[in-house]
Design a protein around this motif. Structure first.
Motif, short mmCIF file in Angstrom:
data_model
loop_
_atom_site.label_atom_id
_atom_site.label_comp_id
_atom_site.label_asym_id
_atom_site.label_seq_id
_atom_site.Cartn_x
_atom_site.Cartn_y
_atom_site.Cartn_z
N GLY A 13 -30.63 55.99 5.41
CA GLY A 13 -29.81 56.09 6.00
C GLY A 13 -29.25 57.93 6.17
N PHE A 14 -29.59 58.76 4.56
CA PHE A 14 -30.03 59.55 5.20
C PHE A 14 -30.27 60.55 6.13
N VAL A 15 -31.37 60.27 7.17
CA VAL A 15 -31.91 60.72 8.52
C VAL A 15 -30.65 60.87 9.38
N HIS A 16 -30.82 61.98 10.36
CA HIS A 16 -29.89 62.12 11.32
C HIS A 16 -30.80 61.03 12.60
N GLY A 17 -29.48 60.32 12.65
CA GLY A 17 -30.42 59.93 13.97
C GLY A 17 -30.79 58.56 13.43
N PHE A 18 -31.02 58.17 12.69
CA PHE A 18 -31.63 57.28 12.06
C PHE A 18 -30.50 55.89 11.79
N SER A 19 -30.79 54.74 12.52
CA SER A 19 -29.52 53.49 13.12
C SER A 19 -30.77 52.16 12.62
N PRO A 20 -30.04 51.56 11.29
CA PRO A 20 -30.85 50.11 11.40
C PRO A 20 -31.83 49.55 12.49
N ARG A 21 -30.11 49.27 12.91
CA ARG A 21 -30.95 48.38 14.35
C ARG A 21 -31.32 48.65 15.60
N SER A 22 -31.94 50.09 15.54
CA SER A 22 -32.68 50.84 16.82
C SER A 22 -33.97 51.15 15.79
N PRO A 23 -35.26 50.55 16.25
CA PRO A 23 -36.12 50.53 15.75
C PRO A 23 -37.12 52.05 16.56
N ARG A 24 -35.99 53.01 16.14
CA ARG A 24 -37.18 54.35 16.71
C ARG A 24 -37.31 54.86 15.24
N ARG A 25 -38.54 55.49 15.44
CA ARG A 25 -39.34 56.32 14.19
C ARG A 25 -40.30 57.80 14.50
N PHE A 26 -39.51 58.48 13.63
CA PHE A 26 -39.33 59.93 13.71
C PHE A 26 -40.78 60.25 13.64
N ASN A 27 -41.49 61.40 14.01
CA ASN A 27 -42.86 61.61 13.64
C ASN A 27 -43.92 62.13 12.57
N ILE A 28 -42.28 63.32 11.90
CA ILE A 28 -42.49 64.32 10.79
C ILE A 28 -41.33 63.90 9.57
N LEU A 29 -42.05 63.97 8.48
CA LEU A 29 -40.40 64.04 7.97
C LEU A 29 -41.26 64.72 6.10
N CYS A 30 -40.40 66.10 6.55
CA CYS A 30 -41.30 67.01 5.27
C CYS A 30 -40.58 67.43 4.76
N HIS A 31 -38.41 67.68 4.82
CA HIS A 31 -37.44 67.90 4.08
C HIS A 31 -37.67 67.25 2.02
N HIS A 32 -36.90 68.07 1.95
CA HIS A 32 -37.08 67.75 0.20
C HIS A 32 -36.48 66.60 0.33
N MET A 33 -37.00 65.75 -0.21
CA MET A 33 -36.48 64.43 -0.59
C MET A 33 -37.17 63.58 -1.60
N ARG A 34 -36.31 63.14 -2.73
CA ARG A 34 -37.11 62.52 -3.55
C ARG A 34 -37.04 60.73 -3.55
N PHE A 35 -38.62 60.88 -3.54
CA PHE A 35 -39.50 59.92 -2.98
C PHE A 35 -39.23 58.42 -3.16
N LEU A 36 -38.83 57.36 -2.04
CA LEU A 36 -39.29 56.52 -2.55
C LEU A 36 -39.58 55.90 -1.14
N GLN A 37 -40.44 54.86 -1.41
CA GLN A 37 -40.96 54.25 -0.15
C GLN A 37 -40.95 53.18 0.88
N PRO A 38 -40.56 52.34 -0.14
CA PRO A 38 -39.81 51.11 1.05
C PRO A 38 -38.43 52.04 1.85
N GLU A 39 -37.93 53.22 1.48
CA GLU A 39 -36.73 53.80 2.50
C GLU A 39 -38.19 54.12 3.49
N VAL A 40 -38.24 55.14 2.68
CA VAL A 40 -39.83 56.06 3.96
C VAL A 40 -39.80 55.13 4.79
N GLU A 41 -40.29 54.36 4.73
CA GLU A 41 -41.20 53.70 5.84
C GLU A 41 -40.28 53.55 7.14
N LYS A 42 -39.13 53.07 6.98
CA LYS A 42 -38.16 52.74 8.07
C LYS A 42 -38.54 53.70 9.04
#
Length: 376
Positions: free
Chosen positions: A81-110
């Motif tokens: 939910g931290f990602v702009h344009g992410f919605s749990p209802r839409s299966p939209r995926r982004f190509n590149i995730l590279c901004h500072h984050m504290r890693f949590l894989q199950p959330e990244v995979e969404k």
């Protein structure tokens, strides 16, 4: 996505490598779905510039922080939910995730496709902490001490595990990978942590061997040479660097024991990976080609021989953010470059925050207010 200006002829082997053809002659398809865990103070801004340029050239989408910020709500564990344009209802995926984050894989995979390649880059924890001290001097653990030695002589006097910015003062790598920086450093726990990182990440690069890392990156992502060319970004001038005495280095390693374990493990597997994927002899050739290309671009793009102090950067849009005690260096571009070349050169030296804003506006253009004819 090569640069459009005369370049001396490449040898057959180099020419093939520039087109994503392995020396064995097998072609591969460049990988465009990428997760980069940007560990603080580890040459990661330079890697980010490479990802920004590749993404822009290939019209890829980025997982930007909501509202166009520069960090994905760090230091909280990452949530989709931290990602702009992410919605749990839409299966939209982004190509590149590279901004500072504290890693949590199950959330990244969404937010990224399941085919995404995961990688990170590490720096020796001794230099990392020395750098962290200069950049994050205002952090609660550092604000009351004059020097890193003073902090290391009695860390618990200044360090509070409950403070919200504790990660800058202890096991920053461990923290960014999502683990507890104050956890115990028993061999069993260290093994579990290393296994977890290896299970999540396809490869881990080492910033002390930056050129070798970029060759390995190009190899594993099937990119061409120009895609991994870079000029060092977010580096500070040497006047704020300090060399620690031996006793302080030993204290620092013990204090950052978890980081030290992660770094030494991946420094070793990095060379094993090179032997498997590239081989030492070809690595030497590729590093030579990369350095030659960088030197050529520096001669083409830059005024003078390289980076300059912030006060000497003439174009304010190319001035990096200054913070802490560090003085962050930048570049001046040559005047009178043709349009295509000016654009290429400018992208190479655009600091992270400016480049991120630019790409964010491109991906999420602000709404255009419609003008109504008068009288309505």
């Amino acid at each position: 996505c090569s640069f459009h200006h005369p370049v001396k002829e490449l040898t057959t082997v180099e020419g093939q490598q520039a087109r994503g053809v392995t020396p064995e002659g097998k072609t591969c398809k460049p990988k465009t779905d990428i997760v980069f865990l940007k560990v603080h103070k580890s040459a990661s801004s330079t890697v980010m510039n490479i990802l920004f340029r590749f993404g822009e050239t290939h019209n890829l989408t980025f997982a930007f922080p909501r509202g166009g910020g520069f960090q994905l709500y760090y230091p909280y564990h990452f949530l989709a939910g931290f990602v702009h344009g992410f919605s749990p209802r839409s299966p939209r995926r982004f190509n590149i995730l590279c901004h500072h984050m504290r890693f949590l894989q199950p959330e990244v995979e969404k937010v990224v496709p399941s085919s995404a390649v995961y990688f990170s880059i590490l720096r020796n924890p001794v230099q990392l902490m020395e750098s962290s001290f200069a950049y994050y001097k205002a952090a609660s653990a550092f604000s009351r001490v004059r020097s890193l030695e003073e902090f290391l002589s009695q860390p618990y006097r200044y360090y509070n595990p409950a403070s919200g910015d504790r990660q800058y003062a202890r096991n920053l790598i461990t923290f960014d990978f999502g683990f507890n920086p104050d956890g115990d450093a028993s061999p069993e726990r260290v093994q579990l942590m290393l296994k977890a990182i290896e299970a999540s990440f396809d490869f881990v690069l080492i910033s002390e061997y930056f050129d070798e890392s970029m060759v390995l990156l190009k190899e594993l992502l099937c990119w061409d040479l120009d895609s991994v060319v870079s000029f060092p970004l977010n580096t500070r001038d040497s006047s704020t660097r300090s060399t620690l005495p031996d006793w302080a280095v030993e204290k620092l390693k013990a204090w950052n024991r978890l980081d030290w374990e992660i770094y030494t493990h991946f420094n070793r597997t990095f060379w094993e990976r090179i032997d498997r994927a590239v081989g030492r002899e070809r690595m030497r050739r590729e590093v030579r080609a990369l350095r030659a290309r960088q030197a050529e671009l520096a001669r083409t793009c830059l005024q003078g021989t390289g980076s300059v102090a912030p006060k000497d950067i003439k174009d304010s849009s190319l001035r990096p953010l200054q913070y802490g005690r560090a003085r962050i260096l930048g570049y001046n571009l040559k005047q009178g470059l043709d349009r295509e070349l000016e654009r290429t050169c400018r992208r190479l030296v655009t600091p992270e925050l400016q480049y991120s804003s630019l790409l964010y506006k491109k991906q999420f253009p602000p709404p255009v207010l419609k003008k109504f004819p008068r009288g309505i």
